[in-house]
Design a protein around this motif. Structure first.
Motif, PDB file in Angstrom:
ATOM      1  N   ARG A 112       7.276   6.941   4.738  1.00 26.29           N
ATOM      2  CA  ARG A 112       6.565   6.069   5.667  1.00 26.29           C
ATOM      3  C   ARG A 112       6.336   6.910   6.926  1.00 26.29           C
ATOM      4  NH1 ARG A 112       9.532   1.537   7.111  1.00 26.29           N
ATOM      5  NH2 ARG A 112       7.853  -0.016   7.126  1.00 26.29           N
ATOM      6  N   HIS A 113       7.085   6.658   8.012  1.00 27.79           N
ATOM      7  CA  HIS A 113       6.950   7.521   9.185  1.00 27.79           C
ATOM      8  C   HIS A 113       7.501   8.930   8.938  1.00 27.79           C
ATOM      9  CE1 HIS A 113       5.100   4.974  12.156  1.00 27.79           C
ATOM     10  NE2 HIS A 113       5.957   3.995  11.926  1.00 27.79           N
ATOM     11  N   ASN A 158       1.056  -1.022  11.989  1.00 28.54           N
ATOM     12  CA  ASN A 158       1.393   0.046  11.059  1.00 28.54           C
ATOM     13  C   ASN A 158       0.475  -0.061   9.858  1.00 28.54           C
ATOM     14  OD1 ASN A 158       3.582   1.086  12.485  1.00 28.54           O
ATOM     15  ND2 ASN A 158       5.093  -0.165  11.409  1.00 28.54           N
ATOM     16  N   MET A 206       2.744   6.887   7.035  1.00 28.44           N
ATOM     17  CA  MET A 206       2.440   5.703   7.835  1.00 28.44           C
ATOM     18  C   MET A 206       2.060   6.136   9.238  1.00 28.44           C
ATOM     19  SD  MET A 206       5.066   2.574   8.840  1.00 28.44           S
ATOM     20  CE  MET A 206       4.822   1.602   7.342  1.00 28.44           C
ATOM     21  N   THR A 249       1.109   4.177  13.193  1.00 32.81           N
ATOM     22  CA  THR A 249       0.878   2.997  14.014  1.00 32.81           C
ATOM     23  C   THR A 249      -0.387   3.248  14.806  1.00 32.81           C
ATOM     24  OG1 THR A 249       3.279   2.801  14.259  1.00 32.81           O
ATOM     25  CG2 THR A 249       1.901   1.414  15.681  1.00 32.81           C
ATOM     26  N   ASN A 300      12.473   4.633   6.171  1.00 37.10           N
ATOM     27  CA  ASN A 300      11.250   5.279   6.655  1.00 37.10           C
ATOM     28  C   ASN A 300      10.839   6.520   5.858  1.00 37.10           C
ATOM     29  OD1 ASN A 300       9.780   3.900   8.554  1.00 37.10           O
ATOM     30  ND2 ASN A 300      11.073   4.535  10.270  1.00 37.10           N
TER      31      ASN A 300
END
Length: 212
Positions: free
Chosen positions: A101-102, A160, A116, A118, A98
């Motif tokens: 990303r997150h 996502n 990222m 969602t 991640n």
């Protein structure tokens, strides 16, 4: 900017404007952090802000301008929150996976920055409930935007969406049909896809320039 260690510091971080309509505070909410008493604030705010500006300006703003309000379901996760979620079955990938990303404030193994979120789009919820498919949205984004990853989920048509300095251009789904829809090297990747989304609105461009 230093890592926030006070309410004032957290407020100042939350006030940072990432794009025309999004502020950093929009991306800091976490059910995991709230329920388990964890802090969901970045160690490197400047890196998180830089990645978040790209995510918002390149992807979220034009999506919102075209389809209406976006609901942020999950976005930034501190390494502590993400690690806890991974260890306790909260559908979080490992910290290594991640990064960029997150976990917006850490670079991925290739040295790139990324972010990222969602999201759920009420327009897409209604579209799917009336017989439309998540694949239509996937191909529409694929043909319009410089995304890195898309991953679709069964509930609310949520997915996502990721921006990365070195984009993967890969789409997968946990909603049926599950698996990889496309990635670089697959025959479908560079084909004509407009037949999948003929009834979609035309891409709208907001004044989505990155805020200073």
């Amino acid at each position: 900017m230093r890592k926030p260690i006070s309410v004032k510091g957290a407020e100042n971080l939350g006030r940072v404007r990432l794009s025309e309509t999004f502020f950093m505070r929009d991306f800091l909410y976490s059910e995991i952090a709230n329920v388990h008493g964890l802090q969901n604030l970045p160690d490197d705010p400047d890196l998180a802000i830089a990645a978040g500006k790209q995510l918002c300006g390149q992807l979220l703003e034009p999506l919102q301008a075209t389809f209406g309000r976006l609901a942020i379901r999950s976005a930034y996760r501190s390494p502590e929150v993400n690690s806890f979620g991974n260890a306790h079955g909260y559908n979080c990938a490992s910290n290594e996976r991640n990064r960029a990303r997150h976990i917006w404030d850490q670079r991925s193994s290739d040295g790139g920055i990324g972010a990222m979120a969602t999201i759920a789009i009420p327009w897409l919820v209604d579209y799917i409930e009336t017989g439309g498919s998540w694949q239509a949205m996937a191909w529409w984004i694929h043909d319009q935007f410089p995304y890195s990853e898309l991953q679709f989920f069964p509930k609310l048509g949520a997915f996502n969406i990721a921006w990365h300095e070195f984009p993967k251009r890969e789409i997968s789904s946990y909603a049926r049909p599950r698996g990889v829809l496309t990635k670089q090297g697959m025959p479908t990747h560079n084909e004509e896809h407009s037949a999948h989304y003929r009834n979609f609105p035309r891409l709208a461009r907001s004044n989505a320039g990155l805020a200073n």
